[in-house]
Structures are given as structure tokens and as C-alpha cells.
Scaffold this active site. Structure first.
Site, short mmCIF file in Angstrom:
data_model
loop_
_atom_site.label_atom_id
_atom_site.label_comp_id
_atom_site.label_asym_id
_atom_site.label_seq_id
_atom_site.Cartn_x
_atom_site.Cartn_y
_atom_site.Cartn_z
N SER A 1 0.80 -1.23 0.00
CA SER A 1 0.00 0.00 0.00
C SER A 1 0.84 1.28 0.00
O SER A 1 1.62 1.49 -0.91
CB SER A 1 -0.95 -0.05 1.19
OG SER A 1 -1.91 0.93 1.07
N HIS A 2 0.69 2.06 1.06
CA HIS A 2 1.36 3.36 1.14
C HIS A 2 2.80 3.25 1.62
O HIS A 2 3.51 4.24 1.67
CB HIS A 2 0.58 4.26 2.09
CG HIS A 2 0.43 3.62 3.44
ND1 HIS A 2 -0.40 2.55 3.65
CD2 HIS A 2 1.04 3.86 4.61
CE1 HIS A 2 -0.30 2.17 4.91
NE2 HIS A 2 0.57 2.95 5.52
N ASP B 1 -2.64 6.36 -3.31
CA ASP B 1 -1.48 5.68 -2.72
C ASP B 1 -0.93 4.56 -3.61
O ASP B 1 -1.35 4.42 -4.76
CB ASP B 1 -1.83 5.12 -1.32
CG ASP B 1 -2.78 3.94 -1.39
OD1 ASP B 1 -3.55 3.85 -2.36
OD2 ASP B 1 -2.72 3.09 -0.48
N ASP C 1 -1.30 1.35 -3.95
CA ASP C 1 -2.19 0.38 -4.58
C ASP C 1 -3.52 0.99 -5.01
O ASP C 1 -4.43 0.25 -5.41
CB ASP C 1 -2.41 -0.82 -3.67
CG ASP C 1 -3.03 -0.44 -2.34
OD1 ASP C 1 -2.80 0.69 -1.87
OD2 ASP C 1 -3.77 -1.26 -1.76
N ASP D 1 -5.99 2.56 -3.38
CA ASP D 1 -7.23 2.53 -2.61
C ASP D 1 -7.42 3.75 -1.72
O ASP D 1 -8.51 3.98 -1.20
CB ASP D 1 -7.37 1.21 -1.82
CG ASP D 1 -6.21 0.95 -0.88
OD1 ASP D 1 -5.27 1.75 -0.85
OD2 ASP D 1 -6.25 -0.09 -0.19
N ARG D 2 -6.36 4.55 -1.53
CA ARG D 2 -6.51 5.74 -0.68
C ARG D 2 -6.67 6.99 -1.53
O ARG D 2 -6.30 7.01 -2.70
CB ARG D 2 -5.28 5.93 0.21
CG ARG D 2 -5.09 4.82 1.18
CD ARG D 2 -3.96 5.16 2.13
NE ARG D 2 -3.79 4.08 3.10
CZ ARG D 2 -3.26 4.23 4.30
NH1 ARG D 2 -2.81 5.42 4.68
NH2 ARG D 2 -3.14 3.21 5.12
N LYS E 1 -11.60 0.04 -0.34
CA LYS E 1 -11.65 1.48 -0.51
C LYS E 1 -11.11 1.81 -1.89
O LYS E 1 -10.41 1.00 -2.49
CB LYS E 1 -10.89 2.19 0.60
CG LYS E 1 -9.45 1.74 0.81
CD LYS E 1 -8.94 2.35 2.11
CE LYS E 1 -7.46 2.13 2.32
NZ LYS E 1 -7.18 0.89 3.08
#
Ligand code: VG1
Ligand code: CO
Length: 543
Positions: free
Chosen positions: A113-114, A277, A279, A281-282, A376
Site C-alpha cells: 500500500s502506502h 497511494d 495500490d 485505494d486511498r 476502498k
């Protein structure tokens, strides 16, 4: 091509956290590390035999190698088909969509992710269920148990599958279908939003900057925002995914996306700006001269979603993770919607979405989503904002200002203390936990304590209980302080302190957040003794 059984032994610490298993890339690259976990995934879901999976990742370092291993292990496990994004790329929400749309038996998403990527940074893997959402705790617990009992794994001896060309090939008995990672996702977005209205907005000269942070959303944002919707070329910044995200943290917040925040606060500010981010999703939402906190963004979207075709029927209900501010609760109360408070992590929204109890949900950590997928979704949030801006004719600042006037303002900030020695972080949490009973009735600068507890969640759909989900202290002023240890870090412990103050005086709602939150920050220190226990003088990251 021969299927072989490789002897292995259990590797300690393969316990999935808030969102899958995240470790240093070099840990994942150790012999058998990835293979053991993938076998444990198959074992945890009752085997791969005859099943179809989606596999893709955010393109970080080791993404390509890991996917080849997963393909060979899926084939050895008897899977009938794996659908892979071209070049191994799929954003997390796009993977969730594919899992659902193609009615598969789930999917594996490769991402941390992030967290930064690269040989010396982080890697991650998680399993999503046939509903497209992250595996719930009972399933990840089974996988963890399987990692402890493992003695061997099955893998095919074969050449790499060429993932650069769209189309279907085979690997042993298994089909490998390489798909365009963007197409199905873009089609879903077009169904939800009034693309015509957004196109007109851009045609009138509305300006946008979307920072893909060298991560997976670049191709999605270019195709949808610049391609289909006509945002001017160059609106998407850092749009080419790179294995180390250009050496940065692909984390859309005012610290790691500072250049974008500086841009909107300066003289050349676009009308709207956003970032996503690693991936995809943010999301972070910005307007001319304004930063919208993720908690406020969720509330504004909940209050205005009915302006958008996909949500014109109204919302079934809303949900937020416990540390997320109560801004959305105020919208729910005013509009007569049910509102759920869940533990941190998207997996807890899955049952509520599947059961039709909620339409929108979100987290303070820059996550917003709806029932369109079970993750998300960063770009979706950007499109929802754009559609609301187009439909309302208001600017971001106007929408936010009007929202605070109507519902009051939940001032909010989160302080992160990273790579703290685990023993110290646990000692601090134990200290607070031990004092919870005596806090009620005491008075602090933030107000008198009305409630103090350790959050536990009883899922209203399946009745499962998740305990130990963060320590929360509520004050009579409407303020709140929450303490939690992160479940996504890869080094020591990360302490998260979530700080919130409520204000509905129409003059005071425009105060500087740091002033509005000063008493709450002081109170958090008084309750936790964080500085004395950890030796830290201030947070590493403030969002
Ligand atoms: C963090 C966030 C949480 C989010 C999770 C996964 O978890 O706080 O809200 O769901 O990351 O997001 P933690 O346990 O570190 O606080 V992502 O975009 O990293 O998949
Ligand atoms: Co993410």
C-alpha cells in the site's frame, strides 16, 4: 512441466495484520517465505483445486517475481484459471471489481500500500474473498494456523508466463488470462457517475491535478481523467508506476504529498487536486487553498452523494472505522441514516456492504468507498467529488464551509510515532488500559471524561466479536482521543494517536485546526505519558 512437492518448515511471524501480511521485501525474498504463505492461503481456503483467482499488484519491486511464483503454485494446486492484470498490475479496487465481476473464488493482491517499495523497503500480500473484500479474521486466522503447521508446498517447474500480452495462455493444466487492468474498472466508473457533467466541467476550464505518486493509479487516472473526461494533458502527475515509487512514500497525505499541498495553497492552485497511494485505494482531496481531512471528505460525500446517478436513490446507511471522526455520524443523524462504527481495516465493512446495510464507508486514513466494490477506492472518491462539484456548481471550499455551517465541524488530526520499540509502545498502551476505569469523571483541558474503554466490535451480521481494537477516551466537550498500535508497519511498533474536537459555533468553526486541537493534544499526553515512556519529543508524521 512437472509438479513438485518442496519440503519446508514453518516460518515464524506470518500473521496477517490490518491488511494482509506485510514485511520487508528482503524477508519475502528469503527461501520459501512467499511460497509458505501462498500454500497457507490455499490451505486456509480449503485448497485451490478447480478454482479461479484474480492476481495483481501495485507494481512495486518483487511484484513480477512474486506473481510468477503464485501462478506456478496455483497451477500446482489445481486451480483452473488465474486472471492477471497486464504486466502484473492491478489497483486494489480494480482487483476487487474483477473478483466480483468475473465471479471468481477470490484473489491475491500484492502490495504494501502506502509503504515505500524497493529491495530495502516493504512488500505485502493479501487474499480477498469471492465478494471482492479482504479476508475476514476467521479466514486469516486459518491461514496463520496453516503457516505454523506447514511441512511442504506444491509448485510447478515451468518457465515464466509472459504477462505483457493480453490474452489467454496456459500453464500446465491451468489457464492464465492476461487482462487490461483499466478497462473493467473504467466501465464501472462510467456506470456510477455522470461523465457528461464532469466532461462539461473540464470543458469550461476547470483545472485538476492528480498525483499518482509513481504508483499504480497512473494508468487509471490518465485513461479516465485525461482520456475519457478531457482534463487537460498533464493533469495527472507522476503517472508512470515505478518499482520504488520514484524513491518516495506513495502515501497521499500532507507530509508525503507535500508538493501537491503546496501547489493548492499557492497562487497557481488548480480548482481541485487529489492524490492516491501505492495500490490505489486511498485518496487525499484538496481544493484551492483547502485540505479536506479524510473524515470530513467522508461526511461531505455522504451528505451529497444523492447528486450523483449511482447514488441518486439515497444511501442505505454509512459506516466509519472507530478512529475516524464523528463528522459522518452527524450527517447520518440529520438524514435519518443508520451509522456503524467498525474496527480499523476495510475487512470490517464487508459484511455491512454485503448485507445492504450501508452504501458509503470510510476511514480517517484517507480511505473512502462504497458498495460498488469491497475495497476502498481512491479514484472513485476523486470522481465522486468531481461529480458533486459539477452537479452543485460549488467549489471545494464552498462545499466544505457550507457543510461545517450545517453540521458543525469535527477538527481532526492524527499523530504517528513510528518504529518505536515494541516493549515501550506496549508499556504505554498497558498504562492507559490500566487507567481506563479511573478516567471517567476526571477533568482534563479537553473536558470531563464521559467514557473510556477498549473498543470491541460485535459484527451485527455474523455475530463475530473483534476485541482489542484501540483505546478511546471521550470528553463532554465532544472531544475524543484514541490510541492504537498500527497493524501494517514492518519495523518495531507504530503508535497512532487520533485527536478530535467538536465545534458548532459558526465563528469558531473557521479556527486554525492546530489551535482548536491544542487542548486535546495536551490531554492525550497527560493520559498516555507517551513522551516520557517512549522518549519521543514529537510525532514523526502528522496528518
Ligand atoms: C492503516 C490504516 C487503516 C487502513 C490500513 C490499510 O492500518 O490506519 O485505516 O485500513 O492501513 O490501508 P494500521 O493498522 O497501520 O493503522 V492500505 O491503503 O495500507 O491497504
Ligand atoms: Co492502500
Amino acid at each position: 512441466m512437472e509438479k513438485i512437492r518442496v519440503e519446508t518448515s514453518a516460518i515464524a511471524g506470518q500473521k496477517p495484520g490490518t491488511s494482509g501480511l506485510r514485511k520487508k521485501t528482503k524477508v519475502f525474498m528469503q527461501p520459501h517465505y512467499l511460497e509458505n504463505f501462498v500454500q497457507a492461503i490455499w490451505n486456509g481456503i480449503g485448497g485451490a483445486e478447480g478454482k479461479t483467482f484474480v492476481v495483481g499488484g501495485d507494481g512495486r519491486y518483487f511484484n513480477d517475481r512474486a506473481i510468477q511464483v503464485i501462478l506456478r503454485m496455483a497451477a500446482a494446486g489445481g486451480a483452473s484459471k488465474v486472471i492477471v492484470g497486464q504486466d502484473g498490475l492491478l489497483s486494489t479496487p480494480a482487483a476487487s471489481n474483477l473478483i466480483r465481476k468475473r465471479k471468481t473464488d477470490g484473489g491475491i493482491i500484492l502490495s504494501a500500500s502506502h509503504n515505500p517499495g524497493g529491495l530495502d523497503e516493504d512488500f505485502g500480500i493479501k487474499f480477498n474473498m469471492p465478494n471482492g473484500g479482504p479476508a475476514p479474521e476467521d479466514v486469516t486466522n486459518r491461514m496463520f494456523e496453516a503457516t505454523k503447521a506447514i511441512a511442504s508446498y506444491d509448485i510447478l517447474e515451468a518457465q515464466d508466463v509472459d504477462l505483457s500480452k493480453i490474452g489467454t495462455t496456459s500453464l500446465g493444466e491451468m489457464d492464465v488470462e492476461v487482462v487490461d487492468p483499466v478497462a473493467d474498472y473504467a466501465a464501472l466508473m462510467e456506470k456510477l457517475f455522470d461523465f457528461g457533467a464532469i466532461r462539461e466541467l473540464f470543458a469550461r476550464g476547470f483545472t485538476l491535478r492528480f498525483d499518482a505518486m509513481h504508483a499504480v493509479t497512473g494508468p487509471y487516472a490518465k485513461a479516465i481523467l485525461e482520456g475519457t473526461l478531457g482534463a487537460s494533458p498533464g493533469s495527472v502527475l507522476n503517472g508512470v508506476p515505478s518499482p520504488d515509487f520514484g524513491g518516495g512514500h506513495p502515501d497521499p497525505n500532507p507530509i508525503w504529498a507535500k508538493p501537491l499541498v503546496d501547489l493548492v495553497m499557492g497562487p497557481d492552485a488548480p480548482d481541485f487536486a487529489a492524490a492516491s497511494d501505492g495500490d490505489g485505494d486511498r485518496n487525499m482531496i484538496l481544493g484551492k487553498g483547502v485540505y479536506v481531512t479524510p473524515s470530513d471528505s467522508l461526511a461531505v460525500l455522504a451528505a451529497n452523494a444523492h447528486l450523483v446517478p449511482g447514488y441518486a436513490k439515497g444511501l442505505a446507511g454509512v459506516a466509519r472505522s472507530m478512529p475516524t471522526s464523528g463528522a459522518v455520524d452527524r450527517v447520518a443523524q440529520a438524514r435519518g441514516l443508520s451509522c456503524y462504527e467498525t474496527p480499523t481495516g476495510w475487512k470490517f465493512f464487508g459484511n455491512l456492504l454485503d448485507d445492504g446495510r450501508i452504501t458509503l464507508c470510510g476511514e480517517e486514513s484517507a480511505g473512502t468507498g462504497s458498495d460498488h466494490v469491497r475495497e476502498k477506492d481512491g479514484l472513485w472518491a476523486v470522481l465522486l467529488w468531481l461529480n458533486i462539484l459539477a452537479a452543485s456548481g460549488k467549489s471545494v471550499a464552498e462545499l466544505l464551509g457550507a457543510h461545517w455551517q450545517e453540521f458543525g465541524r469535527n477538527f481532526y488530526t492524527r499523530h504517528d510515532y513510528e518504529a518505536v520499540e515494541s516493549a515501550k509502545a506496549n508499556a504505554m498502551m498497558d498504562g492507559i488500559r490500566g487507567s481506563l476505569d479511573t478516567l471517567v469523571g476526571q477533568t482534563f483541558p479537553a473536558g470531563g471524561v464521559t467514557m473510556a474503554d477498549e473498543f470491541a466490535y460485535d459484527d451485527p451480521v455474523d455475530g463475530s466479536r473483534s476485541a482489542g481494537q484501540g483505546l478511546r477516551v471521550q470528553f463532554d466537550s465532544g472531544a475524543r482521543v484514541v490510541f492504537r498500535l498500527s497493524g501494517t508497519g514492518t519495523e518495531g511498533a507504530t503508535i497512532r494517536v487520533y485527536l478530535e474536537a467538536f465545534e458548532n459555533d459558526p465563528v469558531k468553526i473557521n479556527a486554525d485546526p492546530s489551535e482548536a486541537l491544542a487542548d486535546v493534544i495536551e490531554t492525550a499526553e497527560a493520559i498516555s505519558n507517551l513522551k516520557a515512556i517512549t522518549g519521543r519529543t514529537g510525532p514523526d508524521v502528522t496528518t
